[in-house]
Motif scaffolding. Structure first.
Motif, short mmCIF file in Angstrom:
data_model
loop_
_atom_site.label_atom_id
_atom_site.label_comp_id
_atom_site.label_asym_id
_atom_site.label_seq_id
_atom_site.Cartn_x
_atom_site.Cartn_y
_atom_site.Cartn_z
N ILE A 139 0.85 -1.19 0.00
CA ILE A 139 0.00 0.00 0.00
C ILE A 139 0.88 1.25 0.00
CG2 ILE A 139 -1.72 1.32 1.30
CD1 ILE A 139 -2.75 -1.33 2.39
N ASN A 140 0.62 2.14 -0.93
CA ASN A 140 1.26 3.46 -0.96
C ASN A 140 0.21 4.52 -0.63
OD1 ASN A 140 3.69 2.25 -1.81
ND2 ASN A 140 3.06 2.41 -3.96
N PHE A 141 0.63 5.61 0.03
CA PHE A 141 -0.34 6.67 0.37
C PHE A 141 0.36 8.02 0.48
CE2 PHE A 141 1.19 5.02 4.40
CZ PHE A 141 1.42 6.17 5.15
N ASP A 142 -0.49 9.05 0.33
CA ASP A 142 -0.07 10.44 0.52
C ASP A 142 -1.27 11.20 1.11
OD1 ASP A 142 1.38 12.71 0.54
OD2 ASP A 142 1.34 13.03 -1.64
N ASN A 143 -1.03 12.35 1.81
CA ASN A 143 -2.14 13.05 2.44
C ASN A 143 -1.91 14.56 2.45
OD1 ASN A 143 -0.08 12.72 4.57
ND2 ASN A 143 -1.61 13.71 5.88
N THR A 144 -3.05 15.27 2.51
CA THR A 144 -3.07 16.72 2.68
C THR A 144 -4.21 17.06 3.64
OG1 THR A 144 -2.28 17.05 0.42
CG2 THR A 144 -3.31 18.93 1.50
N GLU A 145 -3.83 17.53 4.87
CA GLU A 145 -4.81 17.87 5.92
C GLU A 145 -5.86 16.77 6.08
OE1 GLU A 145 -6.45 21.67 5.07
OE2 GLU A 145 -4.55 22.73 5.39
N ASN A 146 -5.35 15.56 6.33
CA ASN A 146 -6.19 14.38 6.60
C ASN A 146 -6.98 13.89 5.39
OD1 ASN A 146 -5.28 14.41 9.23
ND2 ASN A 146 -7.05 15.57 10.00
N GLU B 262 -7.54 2.97 -6.99
CA GLU B 262 -7.04 4.08 -6.19
C GLU B 262 -8.21 4.66 -5.38
OE1 GLU B 262 -5.51 6.74 -9.05
OE2 GLU B 262 -3.86 5.41 -9.68
N VAL B 263 -7.92 5.03 -4.13
CA VAL B 263 -8.97 5.51 -3.23
C VAL B 263 -8.51 6.78 -2.54
CG1 VAL B 263 -10.36 4.97 -1.18
CG2 VAL B 263 -9.83 3.17 -2.84
N ASN B 264 -9.41 7.81 -2.52
CA ASN B 264 -9.21 9.03 -1.75
C ASN B 264 -10.13 9.01 -0.53
OD1 ASN B 264 -7.38 10.02 -3.65
ND2 ASN B 264 -9.01 10.98 -4.84
N TYR B 265 -9.61 9.36 0.63
CA TYR B 265 -10.45 9.31 1.83
C TYR B 265 -10.02 10.42 2.80
CZ TYR B 265 -13.19 7.34 5.63
OH TYR B 265 -14.11 7.17 6.63
N ASN B 266 -11.04 11.09 3.33
CA ASN B 266 -10.81 12.18 4.28
C ASN B 266 -11.14 11.70 5.69
OD1 ASN B 266 -10.28 14.71 5.31
ND2 ASN B 266 -12.32 15.51 4.90
N PHE B 267 -10.18 11.77 6.57
CA PHE B 267 -10.36 11.34 7.95
C PHE B 267 -10.79 12.54 8.80
CE2 PHE B 267 -7.52 8.21 6.12
CZ PHE B 267 -7.99 7.02 6.62
N ASN B 268 -11.92 12.42 9.52
CA ASN B 268 -12.44 13.50 10.34
C ASN B 268 -12.20 13.29 11.83
OD1 ASN B 268 -13.63 15.03 8.17
ND2 ASN B 268 -15.24 13.46 8.08
N ILE B 269 -11.87 12.07 12.18
CA ILE B 269 -11.67 11.74 13.59
C ILE B 269 -10.21 11.35 13.79
CG2 ILE B 269 -12.38 10.26 15.49
CD1 ILE B 269 -15.05 9.92 14.10
N ALA B 270 -9.63 11.94 14.78
CA ALA B 270 -8.24 11.62 15.11
C ALA B 270 -8.14 10.21 15.69
CB ALA B 270 -7.70 12.65 16.09
N GLY B 271 -7.00 9.54 15.43
CA GLY B 271 -6.76 8.21 15.98
C GLY B 271 -5.86 7.37 15.09
N GLU B 272 -5.70 6.07 15.47
CA GLU B 272 -4.90 5.10 14.70
C GLU B 272 -5.84 4.30 13.79
OE1 GLU B 272 -1.64 4.70 14.73
OE2 GLU B 272 -1.24 6.20 16.26
N TYR B 273 -5.45 4.21 12.53
CA TYR B 273 -6.28 3.50 11.54
C TYR B 273 -5.43 2.40 10.87
CZ TYR B 273 -9.82 7.14 11.94
OH TYR B 273 -10.79 7.99 12.42
N LEU B 274 -6.10 1.24 10.64
CA LEU B 274 -5.47 0.13 9.91
C LEU B 274 -6.11 0.06 8.53
CD1 LEU B 274 -3.47 -2.26 10.02
CD2 LEU B 274 -5.40 -3.71 10.71
N ILE B 275 -5.29 0.29 7.52
CA ILE B 275 -5.76 0.25 6.14
C ILE B 275 -5.44 -1.14 5.59
CG2 ILE B 275 -5.68 1.38 3.90
CD1 ILE B 275 -6.54 3.16 6.28
N ALA B 276 -6.47 -1.83 5.07
CA ALA B 276 -6.30 -3.20 4.55
C ALA B 276 -6.65 -3.24 3.07
CB ALA B 276 -7.16 -4.17 5.32
N LEU B 277 -5.85 -4.02 2.32
CA LEU B 277 -6.09 -4.20 0.90
C LEU B 277 -5.98 -5.68 0.57
CD1 LEU B 277 -6.45 -3.26 -2.03
CD2 LEU B 277 -3.95 -2.94 -2.14
N LYS B 278 -7.01 -6.19 -0.15
CA LYS B 278 -7.01 -7.56 -0.64
C LYS B 278 -7.14 -7.54 -2.16
CE LYS B 278 -9.14 -9.57 3.47
NZ LYS B 278 -10.29 -10.36 4.00
#
Length: 423
Positions: A258-265, A292-308
């Motif tokens: 999994i590769n990722f990049d972010n701008t203000e969550n 490819e998926v774009n997602y905006n996180f609104n809640i602070a915390g630890e997230y596990l991203i899974a890909l199958k």
């Protein structure tokens, strides 16, 4: 011619008619031998044979030489007048030769006679031994015949038993089946046989230098490739049939990351594998099937991203990535203000466009920890007086704390100090 007649007379003098009584008398007069070994007897007999053969050979040579001498004498008599010297030389030679041959014949006859005597002696000595050995041989032959008969009977019985067990079973109804539980490594395959006779066994060759046994055998393939297993039917410890089975294609899963990049969550997720795969993303309890998926996180915390992913052969791959989300309540807090400044920076509080909080709390204290102002709304700012209604606060630095709660449950606390300036 006279000389030749003399020679014949001499030879005839050595010949004596055979009388068996003389041999019997000689055997009685001779002392009895204590016996001799088989090897000694063999030596004596062989010696007698050799001597006899030698005597016969010498007699033949003598007859040939006699003819040569006769021809020589005849030739000499014809040329006697012309070659007296030669005749005189030849005649002594002939006489000497005849005498020498005569002596040889005498010696040979003597030797033959001695050999014949020894042969008769051996015959008398061994007569009793031969009779005893003959009886022993007869008994031994009878015993061996009995043993051979018993052995032959046992062999026949064993052959009959083996023949009864060695009847090759009927294999016409035997069938084989390959069940592929998983085509991707580790690939599970089950080999099954039907209608196999009970007295037969199976050996399954997996085509990777490995064998499994039994009517229902299981095997795990750990390397991708094209395999063609076979099966051998064993009966009575012999392979009576070997059959090739259908080919098996074993595949492996794809390696993904999994590769990722972010701008203000706001996160942008991709997969490093560019092959034609089927995707299933699991992000914040939501699922997506795009590459490819774009997602905006609104809640602070630890997230596990899974890909199958699943490739064209049905092989599955999985990858995970853990990210940490921090939600920032964006507003500006000045570090100084001037009361009574005609509305220009004359009050203190947060400044921003999105200040719609579910909960808001502002606390300001002096250097001694005494509270000088409290507010529960971003719109209610400090004007420089004690609680905005009392006497004016002295110039100087004051400590502040703002605690906010947004619509997603994010709590944020900010702290700082502000300088109160008066003209």
């Amino acid at each position: 011619m006279n000389d030749m007649k003399k020679i014949k007379d001499i030879l005839n003098g050595f010949e004596v008619p055979y009388d068996h009584n003389d041999w019997i008398k000689l055997e009685k007069d001779l002392p009895k031998s204590p016996g001799m070994s088989g090897f000694t007897k063999t030596i004596l007999v062989a010696t007698a044979v050799i001597i006899t053969v030698g005597g016969i050979y010498l007699l033949n040579q003598f007859e040939n030489k006699k003819d040569e001498i006769k021809e020589t004498i005849t030739s000499d008599s014809m040329i006697n007048n012309e070659s007296n010297n030669i005749n005189s030389n030849i005649e002594p030679i002939a006489e000497n030769s005849i005498i020498s041959k005569t002596n040889t014949i005498n010696t040979t006859n003597t030797t033959l006679k001695t050999a014949n005597d020894e042969s008769h002696q051996l015959g008398s000595v061994n007569s009793s031994d031969n009779q005893q050995e003959s009886s022993i041989k007869v008994e031994k032959a009878n015993s061996e015949n009995n043993i051979n008969l018993n052995t032959q009977n046992n062999t026949n019985n064993n052959n009959n038993n083996n023949n009864s067990d060695a009847i090759i079973p009927n294999l016409n109804n035997v069938s084989f089946k390959i069940e592929i539980i998983e085509t991707c490594i580790p690939a599970k395959v089950i080999f099954t046989a039907q209608n196999l006779p009970t007295n037969c066994e199976l050996i399954w060759n997996t085509d990777e230098n490995f064998r499994v046994y039994g009517n229902n055998a299981e095997h795990i393939y750990l390397e991708e490739g094209l395999y063609q297993p076979d099966v051998s039917i064993i009966f009575n410890n012999y392979v009576i049939k070997t059959q090739k089975l259908s080919q098996i294609s074993i595949h492996k899963s794809n390696e993904i990351k999994i590769n990722f990049d972010n701008t203000e969550n706001l996160y942008y997720f991709t997969c490093n594998n560019v092959e034609d795969l089927r995707f299933l993303w699991s992000i914040d309890n939501q699922q997506f099937n795009e590459r490819e998926v774009n997602y905006n996180f609104n809640i602070a915390g630890e997230y596990l991203i899974a890909l199958k992913t699943i490739n064209e052969f049905g092989c599955k791959s999985e990858a995970t990535e853990k990210i940490s989300i921090i939600v920032e309540h964006v507003y500006y807090v000045p570090n100084a203000f001037m009361p009574n400044a005609n509305g220009v920076n004359s009050s203190f509080g947060p400044i921003g466009e999105d200040l719609d909080f579910i909960s808001y709390k502002l606390v300001i204290v002096d250097g001694n920890g005494n509270s000088v102002f409290n507010s529960d709304s971003p719109k209610f700012m400090w004007n420089g007086r004690i609680n905005n209604i009392g006497e004016e606060a002295k110039s100087g630095f004051y400590l502040w704390e703002i605690k906010t709660l947004d619509n997603y449950g994010n709590v944020q606390i900010k702290k700082g100090r502000v300088n109160l300036i008066r003209n």
